[in-house]
Design a protein around this motif. Structure first.
Motif: not given
Ligand code: APR
Length: 307
Positions: A125-131, A133-141, A245-253, A262-266
């Motif tokens: 997910a972090y790699l997808a975020f970097k490659v 160039g999207f904002p963190r809102e649009r790259v989750i795991g 809705m609140v779900l546990p997702v991998a997101a850029l903190c 770092t991406y981690v489940g939050v």
């Protein structure tokens, strides 16, 4: 809404199937590098829903032109774990695949929300975020929904209750360091600590942690796919229906829980724009330490990729 699923293997094709059954979107594109597989599976799935009168458009392809203008792209391309292999063994192999896929996606669907599924999940997910160039809102795991559903199932079986009566959430990286929030786990409002003794509870937590590996050991030639696919579906539903809705997702903190870059489940609100807000739920000192430790383990893997 148009959804693309990259990777027509077990997880990808099953995701297309459950998404088609759900009737949530108008068009689904399934793409893979292997010729014929996405086409054949897409056709089969289209015929499976036509049997009961649904008409979501499902396209199989080896390219990306057909994916253009997707609202959501689910990445399942890569290699699954084999017995004896940790998720980390997959790191470099899958980074090459996911990096290439994300370049294409960002080009053809520059406004999409990416849901990464390929393991090791948080790093991909972090790699997808970097490659991208999207904002963190649009790259989750996708990981926490799956880990939570495993945890809930084992608790429900232990207590002889319905999984829907259990409130639980699993945070942290998708792997050995995941963090089930025991203090937040209740069954019809009663703390799970009052219902299951400590030793037994620890065993259940461990089984949830090893949940993916248990299935790999049975299947021998692949890893779980039904539960991962329905977990992705839940995330897509929250986005498409703008559920907040609140779900546990991998997101850029970016400072949440004291974790940075770092991406981690939050826990996070999901809606039409993707990740709306990371929820900073109250954690015990032990849980917070475990979450930070988990994030540090993900960060170590990210560093291996030298992004
Ligand atoms: N582009 C598109 N598809 C690719 C590429 C690529 N560059 N490289 C591999 N693929 C495809 C493969 O051809 C295969 O069809 O990805 C698919 C992966 O499918 P499976 O091997 O069945 O793996 P699956 O069980 O679906 O798991 C996929 O999800 O849960 C995770 O750990 C799992 O990382 C793995 C991923």
């Amino acid at each position: 809404m148009k959804v693309t699923v990259v990777g027509a293997g077990n997880v990808g094709a099953t995701t297309v199937k459950v998404l088609a059954d759900s009737d949530l979107v108008r068009e689904i594109v399934l793409t893979d590098i292997v010729e014929g597989i996405p086409q054949g599976k897409a056709l089969d799935i289209a015929q499976s829903i036509s049997a009961y009168g649904k008409d979501t458009r499902i396209i199989g392809t080896n390219g990306y032109e057909e994916t253009a203008g997707s609202d959501i792209v689910v990445i399942t391309a890569g290699f699954p774990r084999k017995p004896g292999m940790t998720r980390d063994d997959l790191l470099n192999k899958n980074a090459e695949v996911v990096g290439g896929v994300v370049k294409q996606i960002a080009h053809f669907s520059p406004k999409c929300i990416i849901i990464c599924v390929t393991n090791p999940l948080d790093v991909m997910a972090y790699l997808a975020f970097k490659v991208s160039g999207f904002p963190r809102e649009r790259v989750i795991g996708m990981a926490g929904v799956l880990d939570t559903s495993r945890f809930k199932l084992f608790l429900a079986e232990e207590l002889g209750v319905s999984a829907s009566d259990i409130q639980a959430m699993v945070l942290g990286g998708h792997g050995d360091t995941m963090v089930p929030l025991i203090d937040h786990t209740t069954v019809d409002g009663v703390s799970v600590r009052k219902l299951i003794d400590k030793e037994r509870l620890e065993k259940i937590v461990q089984r949830a942690r090893d949940g993916g590996g248990e299935i790999v050991n049975y299947l021998k030639t692949g890893s779980a796919f039904y539960a991962p696919a329905t977990s992705v579906l839940l995330m897509i539903e929250a986005i498409v229906k703008d559920k907040h809705m609140v779900l546990p997702v991998a997101a850029l903190c970016q400072g949440e829980y004291g974790i940075k870059d770092t991406y981690v489940g939050v826990p996070a609100h999901l809606g039409r724009g993707g990740l709306e807000k990371i929820v900073e739920t109250e954690l015990s000192a032990e849980e917070l330490a475990a979450l930070k430790k988990s994030a540090a383990a993900v960060r170590e893997q990210i560093d291996v990729l030298k992004l």
